[in-house]
Design a protein around this motif. Structure first.
Motif, PDB file in Angstrom:
ATOM      1  N   SER A 146       0.803  -1.218   0.000  1.00 53.32           N
ATOM      2  CA  SER A 146       0.000   0.000   0.000  1.00 53.32           C
ATOM      3  C   SER A 146       0.833   1.263   0.000  1.00 53.32           C
ATOM      4  CB  SER A 146      -0.891   0.016   1.243  1.00 53.32           C
ATOM      5  OG  SER A 146      -0.080   0.064   2.407  1.00 53.32           O
ATOM      6  N   GLY A 147       2.144   1.123   0.125  1.00 57.96           N
ATOM      7  CA  GLY A 147       2.986   2.294   0.290  1.00 57.96           C
ATOM      8  C   GLY A 147       3.090   2.730   1.730  1.00 57.96           C
ATOM      9  N   GLY A 148       2.486   1.973   2.662  1.00 60.36           N
ATOM     10  CA  GLY A 148       2.452   2.389   4.057  1.00 60.36           C
ATOM     11  C   GLY A 148       3.397   1.655   4.977  1.00 60.36           C
ATOM     12  N   ASP A 149       4.130   0.648   4.493  1.00 58.78           N
ATOM     13  CA  ASP A 149       5.085  -0.051   5.356  1.00 58.78           C
ATOM     14  C   ASP A 149       6.286   0.853   5.629  1.00 58.78           C
ATOM     15  OD1 ASP A 149       3.406  -2.170   5.135  1.00 58.78           O
ATOM     16  OD2 ASP A 149       4.709  -3.384   3.864  1.00 58.78           O
ATOM     17  N   PRO A 150       6.838   0.798   6.828  1.00 54.62           N
ATOM     18  CA  PRO A 150       7.967   1.688   7.180  1.00 54.62           C
ATOM     19  C   PRO A 150       9.290   1.214   6.603  1.00 54.62           C
ATOM     20  CG  PRO A 150       7.431   0.289   9.032  1.00 54.62           C
ATOM     21  CD  PRO A 150       6.401  -0.012   7.972  1.00 54.62           C
ATOM     22  N   ALA A 151       9.362   1.041   5.296  1.00 56.56           N
ATOM     23  CA  ALA A 151      10.583   0.589   4.645  1.00 56.56           C
ATOM     24  C   ALA A 151      10.600   1.114   3.211  1.00 56.56           C
ATOM     25  CB  ALA A 151      10.653  -0.944   4.649  1.00 56.56           C
ATOM     26  N   PRO A 152      11.706   1.757   2.795  1.00 53.44           N
ATOM     27  CA  PRO A 152      12.864   2.093   3.628  1.00 53.44           C
ATOM     28  C   PRO A 152      12.656   3.435   4.315  1.00 53.44           C
ATOM     29  CG  PRO A 152      13.297   2.762   1.386  1.00 53.44           C
ATOM     30  CD  PRO A 152      11.914   2.148   1.387  1.00 53.44           C
ATOM     31  N   THR A 153      13.480   3.719   5.306  1.00 50.45           N
ATOM     32  CA  THR A 153      13.507   5.063   5.862  1.00 50.45           C
ATOM     33  C   THR A 153      14.250   5.970   4.893  1.00 50.45           C
ATOM     34  OG1 THR A 153      15.589   4.693   7.012  1.00 50.45           O
ATOM     35  CG2 THR A 153      13.569   4.109   8.202  1.00 50.45           C
ATOM     36  N   LEU A 154      14.164   7.258   5.119  1.00 50.52           N
ATOM     37  CA  LEU A 154      14.886   8.194   4.258  1.00 50.52           C
ATOM     38  C   LEU A 154      16.385   7.918   4.306  1.00 50.52           C
ATOM     39  CD1 LEU A 154      15.094  10.677   2.435  1.00 50.52           C
ATOM     40  CD2 LEU A 154      15.058  12.106   4.507  1.00 50.52           C
ATOM     41  N   ALA A 155      16.916   7.668   5.493  1.00 50.84           N
ATOM     42  CA  ALA A 155      18.358   7.411   5.624  1.00 50.84           C
ATOM     43  C   ALA A 155      18.762   6.151   4.858  1.00 50.84           C
ATOM     44  CB  ALA A 155      18.738   7.284   7.095  1.00 50.84           C
ATOM     45  N   GLN A 156      17.946   5.110   4.923  1.00 50.77           N
ATOM     46  CA  GLN A 156      18.248   3.881   4.195  1.00 50.77           C
ATOM     47  C   GLN A 156      18.212   4.119   2.690  1.00 50.77           C
ATOM     48  OE1 GLN A 156      15.152   1.486   5.958  1.00 50.77           O
ATOM     49  NE2 GLN A 156      16.577   0.431   7.341  1.00 50.77           N
ATOM     50  N   PHE A 157      17.209   4.852   2.249  1.00 51.02           N
ATOM     51  CA  PHE A 157      17.102   5.112   0.817  1.00 51.02           C
ATOM     52  C   PHE A 157      18.282   5.957   0.345  1.00 51.02           C
ATOM     53  CE2 PHE A 157      15.503   7.320  -2.973  1.00 51.02           C
ATOM     54  CZ  PHE A 157      15.061   6.230  -3.708  1.00 51.02           C
ATOM     55  N   GLN A 159      21.226   5.946   1.553  1.00 47.65           N
ATOM     56  CA  GLN A 159      22.395   5.063   1.504  1.00 47.65           C
ATOM     57  C   GLN A 159      22.380   4.215   0.230  1.00 47.65           C
ATOM     58  OE1 GLN A 159      22.778   2.477   4.890  1.00 47.65           O
ATOM     59  NE2 GLN A 159      24.766   1.669   4.246  1.00 47.65           N
ATOM     60  N   TYR A 160      21.203   3.682  -0.137  1.00 54.10           N
ATOM     61  CA  TYR A 160      21.102   2.920  -1.382  1.00 54.10           C
ATOM     62  C   TYR A 160      21.529   3.768  -2.571  1.00 54.10           C
ATOM     63  CZ  TYR A 160      18.334  -0.732   0.978  1.00 54.10           C
ATOM     64  OH  TYR A 160      17.908  -1.744   1.798  1.00 54.10           O
ATOM     65  N   VAL A 161      21.080   5.019  -2.590  1.00 55.29           N
ATOM     66  CA  VAL A 161      21.404   5.907  -3.705  1.00 55.29           C
ATOM     67  C   VAL A 161      22.891   6.233  -3.717  1.00 55.29           C
ATOM     68  CG1 VAL A 161      20.993   8.194  -4.703  1.00 55.29           C
ATOM     69  CG2 VAL A 161      19.081   6.861  -3.806  1.00 55.29           C
ATOM     70  N   THR A 162      23.448   6.529  -2.543  1.00 58.37           N
ATOM     71  CA  THR A 162      24.871   6.848  -2.438  1.00 58.37           C
ATOM     72  C   THR A 162      25.736   5.683  -2.934  1.00 58.37           C
ATOM     73  OG1 THR A 162      24.457   8.304  -0.553  1.00 58.37           O
ATOM     74  CG2 THR A 162      26.719   7.502  -0.841  1.00 58.37           C
ATOM     75  N   GLN A 163      25.294   4.461  -2.687  1.00 66.12           N
ATOM     76  CA  GLN A 163      26.044   3.279  -3.108  1.00 66.12           C
ATOM     77  C   GLN A 163      25.707   2.849  -4.541  1.00 66.12           C
ATOM     78  OE1 GLN A 163      24.943   0.468  -0.060  1.00 66.12           O
ATOM     79  NE2 GLN A 163      26.345   1.350   1.464  1.00 66.12           N
ATOM     80  N   ASP A 191      16.482  10.565 -12.430  1.00 69.14           N
ATOM     81  CA  ASP A 191      17.726   9.807 -12.559  1.00 69.14           C
ATOM     82  C   ASP A 191      18.555  10.043 -11.303  1.00 69.14           C
ATOM     83  OD1 ASP A 191      20.161   8.670 -13.184  1.00 69.14           O
ATOM     84  OD2 ASP A 191      20.150   9.389 -15.256  1.00 69.14           O
ATOM     85  N   LEU A 192      18.678   9.025 -10.475  1.00 73.01           N
ATOM     86  CA  LEU A 192      19.361   9.175  -9.188  1.00 73.01           C
ATOM     87  C   LEU A 192      20.881   9.175  -9.330  1.00 73.01           C
ATOM     88  CD1 LEU A 192      17.070   6.896  -6.974  1.00 73.01           C
ATOM     89  CD2 LEU A 192      16.915   9.358  -7.393  1.00 73.01           C
ATOM     90  N   THR A 193      21.368   9.040 -10.553  1.00 72.88           N
ATOM     91  CA  THR A 193      22.808   9.188 -10.792  1.00 72.88           C
ATOM     92  C   THR A 193      23.149  10.578 -11.312  1.00 72.88           C
ATOM     93  OG1 THR A 193      22.727   8.425 -13.101  1.00 72.88           O
ATOM     94  CG2 THR A 193      22.928   6.732 -11.387  1.00 72.88           C
ATOM     95  N   GLN A 194      22.127  11.422 -11.512  1.00 70.20           N
ATOM     96  CA  GLN A 194      22.326  12.757 -12.055  1.00 70.20           C
ATOM     97  C   GLN A 194      21.774  13.807 -11.092  1.00 70.20           C
ATOM     98  OE1 GLN A 194      23.915  13.464 -14.995  1.00 70.20           O
ATOM     99  NE2 GLN A 194      24.352  11.258 -15.147  1.00 70.20           N
ATOM    100  N   PRO A 195      22.656  14.451 -10.308  1.00 68.78           N
ATOM    101  CA  PRO A 195      22.183  15.496  -9.393  1.00 68.78           C
ATOM    102  C   PRO A 195      21.550  16.650 -10.163  1.00 68.78           C
ATOM    103  CG  PRO A 195      24.423  14.801  -8.846  1.00 68.78           C
ATOM    104  CD  PRO A 195      24.102  14.200 -10.185  1.00 68.78           C
TER     105      PRO A 195
END
Length: 691
Positions: free
Chosen positions: A604-615, A617-621, A685-689
């Motif tokens: 539903s889009g309502g589960d607490p995953a991922p948090t902003l910090a987790q997301f 981190q995924y983007v940074t990696q 595009d999460l690789t293009q700031p």
């Protein structure tokens, strides 16, 4: 004895059995197989949500074991994975396709029909078994679910197998068969959690009352069977608990990433009692309570005819109206549920009451009364639970009632027929005939579909009752006529609906049996788009394409998915090609591209995953390449929208629930990354700031 003689003896069966029984069983199973396999590929991926999990299971053993939605194991579907194991194994052998996914479901239905026949036959004879098997096979909701990829098909097979094991255990007080029954129920838990336990009260009651052994032995045997349930259900839960959360997918539908909370929360007590947190994100199924209430009122106004969530009157019990109308003893006879399962329910209830009264003074171990405690208890317990569930309930849940109704009707009709020389059994049979014909008349006329069938069923029921009341002894023509008319009465409506279900394509999250097969339609009524005026989605129709398949469900993109977006995802080399809000958005993209798509917030889009910090981190990696905002009405803010807009829609919470995901993620993405237009859609595009 020669090989031919042995084959002939095997075809004929035991000497005391009529020669036509085994051929009749073969015909029953053949017709069932044809019905369930016919037009199977027309439904495509059926429920995209579960189809994506099956596809992921064909790509990753880990995803298959945990029931992950994507092959990179971000989040699971909101059910345990046992039903998907069978479909995924089929896909691994034959390649993932609609047929490789759905054929196992259809074959599970054929097996369930055979097991029900075998179980009823042992106590009530082969004719009762055949009647029960035919009623079950032709129950519209059974045809629907055995041609669909929801876990209800596998669950139904397992509980019918458990019922057969209880029958075998009862005959000699066998601990072995009782343990097998408990094991089957436990695996049923791994298919659909607590719903598998609806049959347990009937199993325990019949064994405690009627098993041919001492009381204390019956008690410890039942405790041992309970232990078998715990072991069969618990081994997978234990493994999930022991695997660190960082090394497995998040348990979708739970609030704390544990399958036990999912079982007893969203898929358990909240289904029965409803409440503010009927699912992740608040409200039923992850829908905030205010939205759920508004939807329930809209669905009540538009009803099933609009292709909505089933109608049946008002918001009913719980914030969502349970998708099935108001709670109460009449729910199973309502517009939403009646045509799915209730064709023979009035007759089964009448027969149950009458035969229990007629066998009241029978010995404790009497098998007729034991059979009614088993199958009638199954029917009553599941019926009461479905009638009064305050949380989410879909009409297709009632497939679990179908074996109980079929077996009760088959046993009681044969018992009363054998005593037709007596006035009371004859009157009861006549009453069952009239009620069945009359109820078929009502159900068929509700849909304004094939009205001639309504009159055929009603007239046949009256004529059959008259033949019964006139007396059958010594009047062969009356016997033949009464039987023929009774068959017409019993099967006219349910068989017609079953046949129509078999030739109708069904997709989405809440399909329904019968003409049209309307389920979720296009989503919430009144919001525009889709047959029922549903959520806007990324459906792109081909030139000249018509409406989505019958029952097209929430999040079902239908038609042709944005081909440019699919190519973009296929070209990505990151762990997740994209992230989007909700499994209902992610699943069609995965099925079209065969790439891994992160479903933010689960179903539903309502589960607490991922948090902003987790997301972040995924983007940074560099593990997520693209972010695709939800296109659903009221979804996350689009390009350039202020962060406060998303926060406002979220009601100030971290997770907004239905189709909204975590607004903080959307705000961060829109503020920091470059938007692209791909096939008319906005993609980041999460690789293009952002410049």
């Amino acid at each position: 004895m020669t090989t031919v003689e042995r084959a002939r003896a095997g075809w004929r069966g035991p000497a005391e059995q009529p020669v036509w029984i085994r051929p009749a069983v073969a015909v029953l199973l053949a017709v069932t197989a044809i019905l369930y396999l016919w037009n199977l590929g027309a439904s495509g991926n059926a429920n995209d949500f579960y189809a994506a999990a099956v596809q992921a299971g064909t790509q990753s053993w880990k995803a298959m074991f945990f029931g992950a939605l994507d092959p990179q194991n971000f989040i699971t579907v909101d059910k345990p994975p046992a039903a998907f194991w069978i479909m995924a194994l089929s896909g691994r052998i034959f390649g993932f396709s609609s047929w490789s996914m759905l054929v196992p479901q259809a074959l599970e239905g054929v097996a369930a029909v055979f097991l029900l026949y075998a179980a009823v036959k042992r106590w009530a004879g082969p004719v009762a078994g055949l009647i029960a098997g035919a009623i079950f096979a032709l129950t519209p909701v059974a045809v629907l679910m055995f041609k669909f990829n929801n876990p209800d098909a596998f669950l139904t097979l397992l509980v019918v197998a458990a019922g057969y094991c209880v029958v075998r255990a009862m005959e000699k007080g066998s601990t072995y068969w009782l343990l097998l029954a408990g094991t089957a129920v436990g695996f049923g838990f791994l298919a659909k959690m607590l719903q598998a336990f609806l049959v347990v009260p009937a199993f325990g009651l019949v064994y405690l009352v009627a098993a041919p052994t001492g009381l204390w032995r019956r008690i410890w045997q039942l405790l041992a069977a309970g232990g078998a349930i715990v072991v069969a259900a618990g081994w997978w839960l234990l493994i999930v608990a022991l695997v660190p959360a960082s090394q497995r997918p998040y348990v979708g539908g739970s609030t704390n990433n544990t399958p036990l909370e999912l079982a007893f929360g969203y898929n358990g007590l909240e289904r029965i009692f409803g409440g503010e947190h009927g699912g992740p994100g608040g409200g039923a199924g992850g829908v905030p309570a205010r939205i759920a209430q508004e939807f329930g009122q809209a669905a009540g106004r538009q009803g099933a005819a609009a292709g909505g969530f089933g109608g049946g009157g008002g918001s009913g019990g719980g914030a969502f109206g349970g998708f099935g109308g108001a709670t109460g003893i009449t729910r199973l006879f309502s517009d939403s549920f009646g045509t799915q399962v209730s064709w023979l329910l009035p007759a089964a209830l009448i027969g149950l009451a009458a035969v229990l009264w007629l066998t009241w003074r029978a010995p404790r171990t009497d098998l007729v009364r034991a059979g009614l405690l088993l199958w009638g208890g199954w029917m009553l317990v599941s019926g009461v639970v479905f009638s009064y569930m305050q949380g989410i309930i879909h009409p297709y849940y009632t497939i679990e009632m179908a074996p109980g109704i079929a077996a009760t009707a088959g046993m009681t009709v044969v018992y009363l027929w054998r005593r037709r020389a007596e006035w009371i059994p004859r009157i009861v049979l006549a009453g069952m005939s009239v009620v069945t014909g009359g109820w078929a008349y009502v159900l068929i006329n509700r849909t304004n579909w094939a009205p001639a069938l309504a009159y055929i069923a009603a007239v046949a029921g009256i004529l059959a009752a008259m033949a019964l009341l006139l007396g059958l002894a010594g009047r062969r023509w009356l016997v033949i006529g009464a039987v023929a008319l009774a068959v017409v009465t019993a099967f006219t409506g349910t068989a017609a609906y079953a046949g129509q279900t078999a030739v109708t394509a069904h997709t989405g999250g809440s399909p329904t049996a019968g003409p049209g097969g309307g389920g979720f339609g296009g989503g919430f009524p009144g919001n525009g788009g889709g047959p029922a005026g549903g959520f806007a989605d990324r459906r792109v129709q081909r030139p000249g394409a018509g409406q989505p398949a019958a029952g097209a469900g929430l999040g079902d993109r239908g038609g042709t998915t944005n081909s440019a977006l699919v190519k973009l995802l296929q070209a990505s080399k990151t762990r997740w090609a994209a992230a989007t809000v909700g499994s209902q958005e992610a699943a069609p993209l995965e099925l079209s591209s065969k790439a891994a798509v992160m479903a933010i917030g689960g179903f539903s889009g309502g589960d607490p995953a991922p948090t902003l910090a987790q997301f972040q981190q995924y983007v940074t990696q560099n593990e997520v390449h693209y972010y695709i905002p939800s296109n659903r009405g009221g979804g996350p803010a689009g390009p350039g929208a202020p962060a406060s807009a998303a926060a406002s829609r979220a009601g100030g919470s971290g997770f907004a629930g239905f189709g909204r995901g975590n607004p903080a993620i959307t705000s961060w993405v829109t503020a920091h990354f470059k938007p692209l237009t791909v096939g008319g859609e906005t993609v980041y595009d999460l690789t293009q700031p952002a410049p």
